[in-house]
Design a protein around this motif. Sequence first.
Motif, PDB file in Angstrom:
ATOM      1  N   ARG A 341      -6.042 -20.513  18.972  1.00 32.73           N
ATOM      2  CA  ARG A 341      -4.707 -21.075  18.743  1.00 32.73           C
ATOM      3  C   ARG A 341      -4.268 -20.839  17.314  1.00 32.73           C
ATOM      4  O   ARG A 341      -3.124 -20.470  17.040  1.00 32.73           O
ATOM      5  CB  ARG A 341      -4.726 -22.569  19.058  1.00 32.73           C
ATOM      6  N   GLN A 342      -5.189 -21.054  16.371  1.00 32.76           N
ATOM      7  CA  GLN A 342      -4.837 -20.926  14.958  1.00 32.76           C
ATOM      8  C   GLN A 342      -4.420 -19.506  14.606  1.00 32.76           C
ATOM      9  O   GLN A 342      -3.561 -19.295  13.742  1.00 32.76           O
ATOM     10  CB  GLN A 342      -6.013 -21.356  14.080  1.00 32.76           C
ATOM     11  N   PHE A 343      -5.003 -18.530  15.272  1.00 34.33           N
ATOM     12  CA  PHE A 343      -4.632 -17.131  15.045  1.00 34.33           C
ATOM     13  C   PHE A 343      -3.139 -16.934  15.261  1.00 34.33           C
ATOM     14  O   PHE A 343      -2.460 -16.288  14.454  1.00 34.33           O
ATOM     15  CB  PHE A 343      -5.431 -16.229  15.999  1.00 34.33           C
ATOM     16  N   TYR A 344      -2.598 -17.511  16.333  1.00 34.22           N
ATOM     17  CA  TYR A 344      -1.174 -17.344  16.640  1.00 34.22           C
ATOM     18  C   TYR A 344      -0.299 -18.157  15.681  1.00 34.22           C
ATOM     19  O   TYR A 344       0.768 -17.707  15.279  1.00 34.22           O
ATOM     20  CB  TYR A 344      -0.904 -17.732  18.092  1.00 34.22           C
ATOM     21  N   LEU A 345      -0.766 -19.337  15.308  1.00 32.39           N
ATOM     22  CA  LEU A 345       0.011 -20.160  14.383  1.00 32.39           C
ATOM     23  C   LEU A 345       0.089 -19.536  12.994  1.00 32.39           C
ATOM     24  O   LEU A 345       1.064 -19.733  12.272  1.00 32.39           O
ATOM     25  CB  LEU A 345      -0.606 -21.556  14.281  1.00 32.39           C
ATOM     26  N   ASP A 346      -0.930 -18.759  12.624  1.00 26.40           N
ATOM     27  CA  ASP A 346      -1.005 -18.180  11.286  1.00 26.40           C
ATOM     28  C   ASP A 346      -0.399 -16.781  11.181  1.00 26.40           C
ATOM     29  O   ASP A 346      -0.442 -16.173  10.108  1.00 26.40           O
ATOM     30  CB  ASP A 346      -2.466 -18.108  10.827  1.00 26.40           C
ATOM     31  N   ARG A 347       0.159 -16.260  12.261  1.00 25.29           N
ATOM     32  CA  ARG A 347       0.742 -14.916  12.190  1.00 25.29           C
ATOM     33  C   ARG A 347       1.879 -14.891  11.179  1.00 25.29           C
ATOM     34  O   ARG A 347       2.627 -15.876  11.040  1.00 25.29           O
ATOM     35  CB  ARG A 347       1.276 -14.462  13.556  1.00 25.29           C
ATOM     36  N   LYS A 348       2.018 -13.776  10.467  1.00 29.78           N
ATOM     37  CA  LYS A 348       3.075 -13.656   9.468  1.00 29.78           C
ATOM     38  C   LYS A 348       4.447 -13.758  10.117  1.00 29.78           C
ATOM     39  O   LYS A 348       4.656 -13.304  11.243  1.00 29.78           O
ATOM     40  CB  LYS A 348       2.953 -12.318   8.736  1.00 29.78           C
ATOM     41  N   ARG A 349       5.377 -14.355   9.383  1.00 28.62           N
ATOM     42  CA  ARG A 349       6.764 -14.472   9.837  1.00 28.62           C
ATOM     43  C   ARG A 349       7.599 -13.499   9.009  1.00 28.62           C
ATOM     44  O   ARG A 349       7.787 -13.703   7.810  1.00 28.62           O
ATOM     45  CB  ARG A 349       7.258 -15.897   9.667  1.00 28.62           C
ATOM     46  N   ILE A 350       8.075 -12.462   9.638  1.00 26.46           N
ATOM     47  CA  ILE A 350       8.709 -11.357   8.929  1.00 26.46           C
ATOM     48  C   ILE A 350      10.228 -11.432   9.074  1.00 26.46           C
ATOM     49  O   ILE A 350      10.746 -11.876  10.096  1.00 26.46           O
ATOM     50  CB  ILE A 350       8.175 -10.009   9.464  1.00 26.46           C
ATOM     51  N   THR A 351      10.939 -10.980   8.062  1.00 28.93           N
ATOM     52  CA  THR A 351      12.392 -10.864   8.104  1.00 28.93           C
ATOM     53  C   THR A 351      12.764  -9.384   8.243  1.00 28.93           C
ATOM     54  O   THR A 351      12.274  -8.558   7.467  1.00 28.93           O
ATOM     55  CB  THR A 351      13.030 -11.436   6.827  1.00 28.93           C
ATOM     56  N   GLY A 352      13.601  -9.076   9.233  1.00 28.76           N
ATOM     57  CA  GLY A 352      14.072  -7.712   9.415  1.00 28.76           C
ATOM     58  C   GLY A 352      13.188  -6.832  10.262  1.00 28.76           C
ATOM     59  O   GLY A 352      13.479  -5.641  10.436  1.00 28.76           O
ATOM     60  N   ASP A 353      12.113  -7.361  10.811  1.00 25.42           N
ATOM     61  CA  ASP A 353      11.235  -6.572  11.672  1.00 25.42           C
ATOM     62  C   ASP A 353      11.977  -6.179  12.951  1.00 25.42           C
ATOM     63  O   ASP A 353      12.680  -6.988  13.542  1.00 25.42           O
ATOM     64  CB  ASP A 353       9.982  -7.391  12.016  1.00 25.42           C
ATOM     65  N   MET A 354      11.805  -4.931  13.373  1.00 26.20           N
ATOM     66  CA  MET A 354      12.532  -4.425  14.540  1.00 26.20           C
ATOM     67  C   MET A 354      12.196  -5.185  15.825  1.00 26.20           C
ATOM     68  O   MET A 354      12.986  -5.222  16.763  1.00 26.20           O
ATOM     69  CB  MET A 354      12.248  -2.938  14.740  1.00 26.20           C
ATOM     70  N   HIS A 355      11.015  -5.813  15.879  1.00 23.93           N
ATOM     71  CA  HIS A 355      10.696  -6.642  17.050  1.00 23.93           C
ATOM     72  C   HIS A 355      11.740  -7.745  17.250  1.00 23.93           C
ATOM     73  O   HIS A 355      11.959  -8.194  18.371  1.00 23.93           O
ATOM     74  CB  HIS A 355       9.324  -7.303  16.882  1.00 23.93           C
ATOM     75  N   GLY A 356      12.339  -8.195  16.153  1.00 27.05           N
ATOM     76  CA  GLY A 356      13.356  -9.239  16.238  1.00 27.05           C
ATOM     77  C   GLY A 356      14.765  -8.701  16.328  1.00 27.05           C
ATOM     78  O   GLY A 356      15.633  -9.296  16.977  1.00 27.05           O
ATOM     79  N   GLN A 357      15.015  -7.550  15.676  1.00 23.36           N
ATOM     80  CA  GLN A 357      16.360  -6.957  15.724  1.00 23.36           C
ATOM     81  C   GLN A 357      16.731  -6.568  17.159  1.00 23.36           C
ATOM     82  O   GLN A 357      17.868  -6.768  17.594  1.00 23.36           O
ATOM     83  CB  GLN A 357      16.435  -5.716  14.832  1.00 23.36           C
ATOM     84  N   ALA A 358      15.758  -6.018  17.881  1.00 23.62           N
ATOM     85  CA  ALA A 358      16.030  -5.473  19.216  1.00 23.62           C
ATOM     86  C   ALA A 358      16.570  -6.512  20.200  1.00 23.62           C
ATOM     87  O   ALA A 358      17.642  -6.321  20.787  1.00 23.62           O
ATOM     88  CB  ALA A 358      14.776  -4.803  19.767  1.00 23.62           C
TER      89      ALA A 358
END
Length: 369
Positions: A341-358
């Motif tokens: 669980r902690q692995f997912y909670l600790d993932r980096k939060r990125i601004t402008g990453d194409m995973h989010g733009q799409a």
Amino acid sequence: MKRYLILFAMLGFIGATAQIKEFKNWPKGSDPKEIGNLLAWHFLETPHTNFGMPGPPGSITYAEVCTWYGALKFAAITKNPDLLNKLDLRFRPLLYEKKNLQPKPDHVDPNIFGSLPLELFMQTKNPLYLDMGKWFADQQWTMPKNAKPEYQALLDKGLTWQTRMWIDDMYMINNIQAQAYRATGDRKYIDRAAAEMVVYLDAIQRPNGLFFHAADVPFFWGRGNGWMAAGMTELLISLPADNKDRPRILKAYQTMMSSLKQYQTKEGMWLQLVDDAGSWPETSGTGMFTFAMITGVKKGWLDAKEYAPVARKGWIALTKYIEANGDVREVCQGTNKENSRQFYLDRKRITGDMHGQAPVLWSVFALLQ
């Protein structure tokens, strides 16, 4: 008599979609066309990306493909020839002087690249794009050189040799196969995608409609579930009514949407771990769920009274995470599976990453259709 019944049904559907009040009268900063323009033109200004790593990519990444696809669909829905031309010009070097950036069709993630030339063909009618896109789609069902023995066993079952039972496969496979069907009208593409989807659903969908990141990782990761939601949506958009697998896929989609509705936050977002209130609001998964839900309401797969307010709330919440330059915030970094669980909670939060733009662009063209 039959013709009158069909006409009546069509008129009823048109009337229903025209009266979805939740998909108009947007608050300031949430107008889909404005957001689409912002993100599409921002994409054109952005160099080819390498999943946030320094230096140019070895090949075009699937995340960039998904954003490019969204921008192309936005250009089509808004009838914007200038935007289409510039998106086309971005692609042309990949045919010639930058051909080395074309991905090798040796995995589900690179193969989705073929969705771009197929979309460009449908908008420009350039036959070169059709041939290129079909080739990428066909490679998923063509035995590669130096194939592993298990690849033939998969092909013998009618499955792509790229089958691996990861949830993101169901966007990567279904998008390009649906695109190939849309571009050619050849049923083999959409029918084999549907058959593949059913195998995945039977193997990995949980009773609540959601999906663990992997069989040995019992966590409902947001973007992972987003890929599946968006993949089922892309498939259902084009899957003919007489396809034998359509009822099974539609039921799986509706079960998933029902569960997602329960886990939407008061703000309108979905979380990094969908069912974990201790995790953080994440934009890429939220965008994918919003796209899937908007489309379901508009296509009549979901009850508009029940789901249109949920989709609207998701869209408005998502737009609050967009910077003035078009960058989307709070995007989970690219993520492999991990039984923690902690692995997912600790993932980096990125601004402008194409995973989010799409998925923001997907939601835009869904709202504008």
